[in-house]
Design a protein around this motif. Structure first.
Motif, short mmCIF file in Angstrom:
data_model
loop_
_atom_site.label_atom_id
_atom_site.label_comp_id
_atom_site.label_asym_id
_atom_site.label_seq_id
_atom_site.Cartn_x
_atom_site.Cartn_y
_atom_site.Cartn_z
N ASP A 90 0.83 -1.21 0.00
CA ASP A 90 0.00 0.00 0.00
C ASP A 90 0.86 1.26 0.00
O ASP A 90 0.54 2.25 -0.68
CB ASP A 90 -0.92 0.01 1.23
N LYS A 91 1.95 1.23 0.74
CA LYS A 91 2.86 2.38 0.79
C LYS A 91 3.47 2.64 -0.58
O LYS A 91 3.57 3.79 -1.04
CB LYS A 91 3.95 2.14 1.83
N GLU B 125 1.02 4.19 -2.96
CA GLU B 125 0.88 5.62 -2.72
C GLU B 125 2.01 6.40 -3.37
O GLU B 125 1.81 7.50 -3.89
CB GLU B 125 0.85 5.91 -1.20
N LYS C 157 1.25 6.65 -6.95
CA LYS C 157 0.16 7.62 -7.16
C LYS C 157 0.74 9.03 -7.29
O LYS C 157 0.26 9.85 -8.08
CB LYS C 157 -0.83 7.56 -6.00
N LYS C 158 1.80 9.29 -6.51
CA LYS C 158 2.44 10.62 -6.56
C LYS C 158 3.32 10.79 -7.80
O LYS C 158 3.30 11.83 -8.44
CB LYS C 158 3.27 10.85 -5.30
N GLU D 222 -2.42 10.27 -10.08
CA GLU D 222 -3.55 9.41 -9.73
C GLU D 222 -4.31 8.93 -10.97
O GLU D 222 -4.74 7.78 -11.04
CB GLU D 222 -4.50 10.17 -8.80
#
Length: 292
Positions: free
Chosen positions: A75-76, A79, A82-83, A87
């Motif tokens: 999950d980390k 993220e 995503k950055k 997104e």
């Protein structure tokens, strides 16, 4: 090795092999000219990318057996993507290939990183050679923007005390360095960087930030972050830098993966693919990485 997981998505079709089985007559598409069966799809995919797909799947099995990755770690990393990707782009990939597949590739990347960390070592001799190479060099970070107006805006924010990393993330168009706080690494006074950039950077004191500097790429706000000091003071940081570099080297990684697969004593049952790992062991590591 960074972005290895999502780069592998571009070759996602090879993994369709796992969803098919040789000899399966189930129809997956119909046309006026005839049906397409799972067997036909499997045979075609195997001929086009069977060896690479099998190699990748075996690597994933071996890594998952030897190292562990938690859902929290996945999950980390998601993220982070995503950055760095944005997104919208990440969602596009998830919609196209499926969220579970994207997570599997991220897990594969993290497992590979753990294998690299466990197997790559740096000697004192390598650290000293790296230190000697830094003579006359400095290290800097930058924020690159397209025009003077934006550069002035960035300068004002920094003058007001806004955090460097936050401003880098918000403004810099150099996405590769922005992911590392704007770091462009170590460089000499001449021959490595744009002349205006280098001239301005070398005038700075450590941790000093420049006024906007124009180059062929746009406008830079430069922060000098380091210069060569005493060896004993720098040794630990330099060793970590070298370790990070080796852990990001695809040739280093492939060598480790090859050894792990070899130690796993793989036996291929499919006659058409039985030479896959013999062929892999004979290829240069860089070529193997390109094939994947």
């Amino acid at each position: 090795m960074k972005k290895m997981a999502l780069a592998a998505v571009t070759a996602v079709s090879v993994l369709t092999l796992g969803a098919c089985s040789s000899g399966d007559k189930d129809v997956i598409a119909t046309t006026k000219s005839g049906d397409v069966t799972k067997e036909e799809l499997y045979t075609t995919l195997k001929k086009q990318a069977g060896g690479d797909a099998l190699n990748l799947l075996v690597q994933q099995k071996v890594l998952a057996d030897k190292y562990k990755v938690s859902d929290k770690e996945i999950d980390k990393k998601m993220e982070e993507y995503k950055k760095t990707l944005g997104e919208d782009r990440l969602k596009q990939l998830q919609d196209e290939f499926g969220k579970d597949y994207i997570k599997d590739q991220v897990k594969y990347e993290l497992l590979t990183q753990k294998a690299a960390k466990a197997n790559i070592k740096i000697t004192d001799k390598e650290v000293k050679a790296y230190y000697d190479d830094l003579k006359g060099k400095i290290r800097a970070s930058h924020i690159l923007v397209a025009d003077k107006k934006t550069a002035d805006e960035v300068e004002k924010k920094l003058d007001k005390g806004e955090k460097w990393d936050a401003v880098v993330s918000e403004y810099s168009t150099d996405t590769a360095s922005a992911a590392q706080g704007g770091d462009v690494g170590w460089f000499a006074k001449e021959g490595q960087m744009d002349e205006n950039f280098s001239k301005a950077a070398f005038k700075l004191k450590v941790n000093e930030i420049s006024k906007p500097v124009k180059s062929q790429f746009g406008y830079h706000i430069i922060k000098k972050t380091e210069e060569r000091g005493k060896y004993d003071d720098m040794k630990a940081d330099l060793k970590k830098e070298l370790l990070d570099q080796k852990q990001a080297d695809t040739n280093e990684i492939q060598t480790i993966l090859n050894k792990l697969v070899k130690d796993a004593d793989v036996k291929v049952k499919d006659k058409e693919l039985e030479n896959t790992f013999k062929e892999k062991s004979q290829q240069p590591a860089q070529q193997q990485q390109q094939n994947q």
